[in-house]
Design a protein around this motif. Sequence first.
Motif, mmCIF file in Angstrom:
data_model
loop_
_atom_site.group_PDB
_atom_site.id
_atom_site.type_symbol
_atom_site.label_atom_id
_atom_site.label_comp_id
_atom_site.label_asym_id
_atom_site.label_seq_id
_atom_site.Cartn_x
_atom_site.Cartn_y
_atom_site.Cartn_z
ATOM 1 N N PHE A 36 0.844 -1.196 0.000
ATOM 2 C CA PHE A 36 0.000 0.000 0.000
ATOM 3 C C PHE A 36 0.878 1.244 0.000
ATOM 4 O O PHE A 36 2.090 1.163 0.196
ATOM 5 C CB PHE A 36 -0.985 0.001 1.183
ATOM 6 N N VAL A 37 0.243 2.390 -0.260
ATOM 7 C CA VAL A 37 0.953 3.667 -0.303
ATOM 8 C C VAL A 37 0.369 4.571 0.770
ATOM 9 O O VAL A 37 -0.829 4.844 0.790
ATOM 10 C CB VAL A 37 0.812 4.342 -1.696
ATOM 11 N N ARG A 38 1.218 5.018 1.684
ATOM 12 C CA ARG A 38 0.805 5.920 2.763
ATOM 13 C C ARG A 38 1.175 7.339 2.304
ATOM 14 O O ARG A 38 2.325 7.597 1.960
ATOM 15 C CB ARG A 38 1.551 5.549 4.042
ATOM 16 N N THR A 39 0.199 8.260 2.315
ATOM 17 C CA THR A 39 0.455 9.626 1.832
ATOM 18 C C THR A 39 0.026 10.663 2.861
ATOM 19 O O THR A 39 -0.807 10.399 3.717
ATOM 20 C CB THR A 39 -0.326 9.919 0.531
ATOM 21 N N LYS A 40 0.635 11.825 2.750
ATOM 22 C CA LYS A 40 0.196 12.999 3.507
ATOM 23 C C LYS A 40 -0.243 14.000 2.447
ATOM 24 O O LYS A 40 0.543 14.382 1.582
ATOM 25 C CB LYS A 40 1.324 13.568 4.357
ATOM 26 N N LEU A 41 -1.521 14.389 2.485
ATOM 27 C CA LEU A 41 -2.100 15.276 1.475
ATOM 28 C C LEU A 41 -2.486 16.610 2.100
ATOM 29 O O LEU A 41 -2.973 16.646 3.234
ATOM 30 C CB LEU A 41 -3.340 14.635 0.851
ATOM 31 N N LYS A 42 -2.282 17.698 1.341
ATOM 32 C CA LYS A 42 -2.648 19.037 1.803
ATOM 33 C C LYS A 42 -3.712 19.596 0.862
ATOM 34 O O LYS A 42 -3.531 19.596 -0.351
ATOM 35 C CB LYS A 42 -1.415 19.945 1.802
ATOM 36 N N SER A 43 -4.815 20.076 1.436
ATOM 37 C CA SER A 43 -5.891 20.642 0.629
ATOM 38 C C SER A 43 -5.401 21.924 -0.034
ATOM 39 O O SER A 43 -4.859 22.808 0.619
ATOM 40 C CB SER A 43 -7.108 20.941 1.497
ATOM 41 N N VAL A 44 -5.600 22.033 -1.344
ATOM 42 C CA VAL A 44 -5.151 23.208 -2.092
ATOM 43 C C VAL A 44 -5.947 24.446 -1.683
ATOM 44 O O VAL A 44 -5.420 25.540 -1.581
ATOM 45 C CB VAL A 44 -5.265 22.955 -3.615
ATOM 46 N N MET A 45 -7.234 24.254 -1.387
ATOM 47 C CA MET A 45 -8.100 25.389 -1.061
ATOM 48 C C MET A 45 -7.963 25.848 0.394
ATOM 49 O O MET A 45 -7.817 27.025 0.661
ATOM 50 C CB MET A 45 -9.566 25.031 -1.335
ATOM 51 N N THR A 46 -7.995 24.899 1.339
ATOM 52 C CA THR A 46 -8.037 25.271 2.754
ATOM 53 C C THR A 46 -6.698 25.170 3.461
ATOM 54 O O THR A 46 -6.513 25.760 4.515
ATOM 55 C CB THR A 46 -9.046 24.377 3.514
ATOM 56 N N GLY A 47 -5.747 24.395 2.914
ATOM 57 C CA GLY A 47 -4.455 24.225 3.568
ATOM 58 C C GLY A 47 -4.463 23.135 4.628
ATOM 59 O O GLY A 47 -3.457 22.894 5.285
ATOM 60 N N LYS A 48 -5.590 22.460 4.815
ATOM 61 C CA LYS A 48 -5.714 21.389 5.807
ATOM 62 C C LYS A 48 -4.895 20.178 5.349
ATOM 63 O O LYS A 48 -4.873 19.839 4.174
ATOM 64 C CB LYS A 48 -7.184 21.007 5.965
ATOM 65 N N THR A 49 -4.208 19.519 6.291
ATOM 66 C CA THR A 49 -3.384 18.355 5.974
ATOM 67 C C THR A 49 -4.036 17.093 6.533
ATOM 68 O O THR A 49 -4.474 17.078 7.681
ATOM 69 C CB THR A 49 -1.975 18.519 6.573
ATOM 70 N N VAL A 50 -4.095 16.037 5.705
ATOM 71 C CA VAL A 50 -4.659 14.760 6.141
ATOM 72 C C VAL A 50 -3.732 13.623 5.699
ATOM 73 O O VAL A 50 -2.972 13.764 4.737
ATOM 74 C CB VAL A 50 -6.080 14.502 5.570
ATOM 75 N N ASP A 51 -3.807 12.505 6.423
ATOM 76 C CA ASP A 51 -3.099 11.286 6.034
ATOM 77 C C ASP A 51 -4.093 10.367 5.339
ATOM 78 O O ASP A 51 -5.213 10.195 5.815
ATOM 79 C CB ASP A 51 -2.518 10.587 7.272
ATOM 80 N N LYS A 52 -3.672 9.795 4.206
ATOM 81 C CA LYS A 52 -4.564 8.904 3.465
ATOM 82 C C LYS A 52 -3.742 7.721 2.969
ATOM 83 O O LYS A 52 -2.601 7.878 2.559
ATOM 84 C CB LYS A 52 -5.201 9.648 2.295
#
Length: 186
Positions: A36-52
């Motif tokens: 699997f691939v573990r990623t850290k994503l940042k919302s372009v609009m709000t700047g919120k960071t989530v792990d997916k």
Amino acid sequence: MATTNDLKNGMVLNLEGQLWSVVEFQHVKPGKGPAFVRTKLKSVMTGKTVDKTFNAGTKVETSNVDKRTMQYLYKDGNDFVFMDGKTYDQLHVSETVVGSAADYMLENQEAIVATHEGSPLYVELPASVVLEITYTEPGLQGDRSTGGTKPATLETGAQIAVPLFLESGTKVKVDTRDGSYLGRVS
């Protein structure tokens, strides 16, 4: 479309109608079970960071975000007008998209404007800018050795906290991310 095996830092994904920028990713192959691939994503609009987490080889939709260095010209009503230095095309960006960056923008200043399919997403300023203090209360004699601060109004109209010894007309370096005082500029 791309697979999770093609992910790179800075790539923009379109997940459920929202744009997410890949901050970091890691391919994981456990001893038992599928990769699997573990990623850290940042919302372009709000700047919120989530792990997916994605299963390896899963298809994800990518989006093209165009980042261009543009010059801020002037404010027109509720819009900020930016110009591309190469093509001289002008782009109107609304107040909501510019956000807090408006507190640190002067006319003719350069900024990075990110667009997706022609619509502006966000405005990115340099990490720090030099602005002049237009008004601040005078510091009292004897206050210079204490580490206190006082409010100061900048030429853009924004207010920041500065050391007590600074006076009106002084140029200061300001952090555009949090509005903190970084130092005096001579």
